[in-house]
Design a protein around this motif. Structure first.
Motif, short mmCIF file in Angstrom:
data_model
loop_
_atom_site.label_atom_id
_atom_site.label_comp_id
_atom_site.label_asym_id
_atom_site.label_seq_id
_atom_site.Cartn_x
_atom_site.Cartn_y
_atom_site.Cartn_z
N GLU A 1 0.83 -1.20 0.00
CA GLU A 1 0.00 0.00 0.00
C GLU A 1 0.87 1.25 0.00
OE1 GLU A 1 -3.30 0.05 -0.28
OE2 GLU A 1 -3.26 -2.15 -0.41
N GLY A 2 0.27 2.37 -0.42
CA GLY A 2 1.00 3.63 -0.40
C GLY A 2 0.11 4.78 -0.83
N TRP A 3 0.28 5.91 -0.18
CA TRP A 3 -0.48 7.10 -0.55
C TRP A 3 0.02 7.69 -1.86
CZ3 TRP A 3 -4.83 8.08 1.98
CH2 TRP A 3 -4.97 7.63 3.29
N SER A 4 1.27 7.46 -2.16
CA SER A 4 1.88 8.08 -3.35
C SER A 4 1.85 7.14 -4.56
CB SER A 4 3.32 8.48 -3.03
OG SER A 4 4.08 7.37 -2.60
N LYS A 5 0.91 6.23 -4.60
CA LYS A 5 0.75 5.35 -5.76
C LYS A 5 -0.20 6.00 -6.76
CE LYS A 5 0.66 0.85 -5.27
NZ LYS A 5 0.28 -0.53 -4.82
N LEU A 6 0.17 5.97 -8.02
CA LEU A 6 -0.65 6.49 -9.09
C LEU A 6 -1.02 5.35 -10.02
CD1 LEU A 6 -1.85 8.98 -10.57
CD2 LEU A 6 0.32 9.18 -11.79
N ASN A 7 -2.30 4.96 -10.02
CA ASN A 7 -2.78 3.83 -10.82
C ASN A 7 -1.96 2.56 -10.54
OD1 ASN A 7 -4.76 5.41 -12.14
ND2 ASN A 7 -3.24 6.15 -13.61
N GLY A 8 -1.65 2.34 -9.28
CA GLY A 8 -0.94 1.12 -8.88
C GLY A 8 0.56 1.21 -8.93
N VAL A 9 1.10 2.38 -9.33
CA VAL A 9 2.55 2.55 -9.45
C VAL A 9 3.02 3.61 -8.45
CG1 VAL A 9 4.45 3.23 -10.97
CG2 VAL A 9 2.52 1.93 -11.89
N PRO A 10 3.90 3.26 -7.52
CA PRO A 10 4.42 4.26 -6.57
C PRO A 10 5.33 5.25 -7.29
CG PRO A 10 5.55 2.18 -6.28
CD PRO A 10 4.45 1.92 -7.26
N LEU A 11 5.24 6.51 -6.90
CA LEU A 11 6.01 7.55 -7.58
C LEU A 11 7.51 7.39 -7.39
CD1 LEU A 11 3.82 10.72 -6.90
CD2 LEU A 11 3.85 9.24 -8.92
#
Length: 261
Positions: free
Chosen positions: A92-102
Motif C-alpha cells: 500500500e501507499g499514498w503516493s501510488k498512481l494507478n498502482g505505481v508508486p512515484l
C-alpha cells in the motif's frame, strides 16, 4: 591494479544515487518506519537525496533536468508495464498512481544520474558518433518496443543488431588518473546492462517490485532481462550523449559543479 582501483572508486562515486536507493530499500524492508507506508518513505528519501545532491554540487541543474526527464519516462513505462502484468507493486501507499508508486521513477532516474556522474568524473568523450538523424529514431524505436511487443512482434534482437551497425565506429574515451583508455560503445552498453541486472536482483530481493514468478518467494531474475536493461541503457545513453554533444557545441550554457574526487 592501481588504475583499476582508481576506476572502481570513480565508478562508486558515480553510483551515489543508486546506492541511496538500494540502502533505503534495505532499511525500509528490514526496519519498518512509522506513520507512513513504505512506498511513501521511499519517495521522501529519494526526493531528499536528489535535493541534497544538487545542493552539495554533486549534480548540476542541467543534470537534474536530464534526470527529471528520465523520471517521467520511467513512470510512463511503469504505468504500462504494471497494467500489462509484467510486474507489480503489491504494498500500500499514498503516493501510488494507478498502482505505481512515484518513487519507482527514481530507479530510472538513478541510471541517468550514474551516466551523468560517470561522464563528468571520467571525462568521457565520444569518437565516431553517428548523426542525430540515426540516433533519435533508433532511441525512439527501442523505447516504443517496450510497449508494442505486448501487441506485436518483439523486435529487441533486431534493434540490438541495429545498435551494433549504427555504432560500429563509435568509441568511448575515458580518463583514469592521467591515462586515457577507450572501449567500443556497444560493449559498454552490454556491461552496464549486466550490472543493472545484478542491481535488479538486489532490488527485487528487497521487494522494490515483484515479478509474477516471485509472488510466492524470491527467485533470481531471468537472465533474459539483461537484454531489456541493455536496451534501456542504450536509450538512456543516447539521450545523455546527445545532450552532452549539444553542450559541447554550446559550452556557454553548461553549468559546472564541484564533485567529490
Amino acid at each position: 591494479m592501481r588504475q583499476l582501483i582508481r576506476f572502481g572508486w570513480q565508478q562508486s562515486l558515480s553510483c551515489i544515487f543508486p546506492v541511496v536507493i538500494f540502502a533505503s530499500l534495505a532499511l525500509t524492508k528490514l526496519t519498518p518506519l512509522p506513520w507512513l507506508p513504505r512506498y511513501d518513505w521511499l519517495l521522501i528519501i529519494c526526493l531528499a537525496a536528489q535535493i541534497a545532491m544538487v545542493g552539495s554540487g554533486l549534480e548540476t541543474r542541467d543534470e537534474l533536468k536530464v534526470i527529471t526527464v528520465f523520471h517521467l519516462i520511467g513512470l510512463a513505462l511503469e504505468q504500462f508495464k504494471v497494467h500489462a502484468g509484467s510486474w507489480s507493486y503489491p504494498e500500500e501507499g499514498w503516493s501510488k498512481l494507478n498502482g505505481v508508486p512515484l518513487y519507482s521513477g527514481f530507479m530510472y532516474a538513478s541510471v541517468a544520474s550514474y551516466l551523468c556522474q560517470a561522464w563528468r568524473r571520467l571525462r568521457v568523450e565520444l569518437s565516431g558518433w553517428p548523426p542525430l538523424g540515426l540516433v533519435a529514431p533508433l532511441a525512439a524505436c527501442i523505447y516504443l518496443n517496450f510497449f508494442t511487443h505486448h501487441y506485436w512482434a518483439d523486435l529487441r534482437w533486431w534493434l540490438s543488431a541495429s545498435v551494433i551497425v549504427v555504432f560500429w565506429r563509435t568509441w568511448v574515451h575515458y580518463e583514469v588518473g592521467r591515462a586515457r583508455y577507450r572501449m567500443p560503445l556497444a560493449f559498454s552498453f552490454v556491461l552496464i546492462g549486466f550490472f543493472i541486472w545484478i542491481a535488479e536482483n538486489v532490488a527485487t530481493f528487497f521487494q522494490a517490485w515483484e515479478y509474477p514468478n516471485q509472488a510466492d518467494h524470491w527467485r533470481l531474475v531471468d537472465l533474459g532481462k539483461v537484454s531489456s536493461w541493455h536496451l534501456l541503457v542504450i536509450v538512456s545513453f543516447l539521450i545523455v550523449a546527445s545532450l552532452k554533444q549539444h553542450k559541447k557545441r554550446h559550452p556557454a550554457t553548461e553549468e559546472n559543479s564541484v564533485p567529490f574526487t
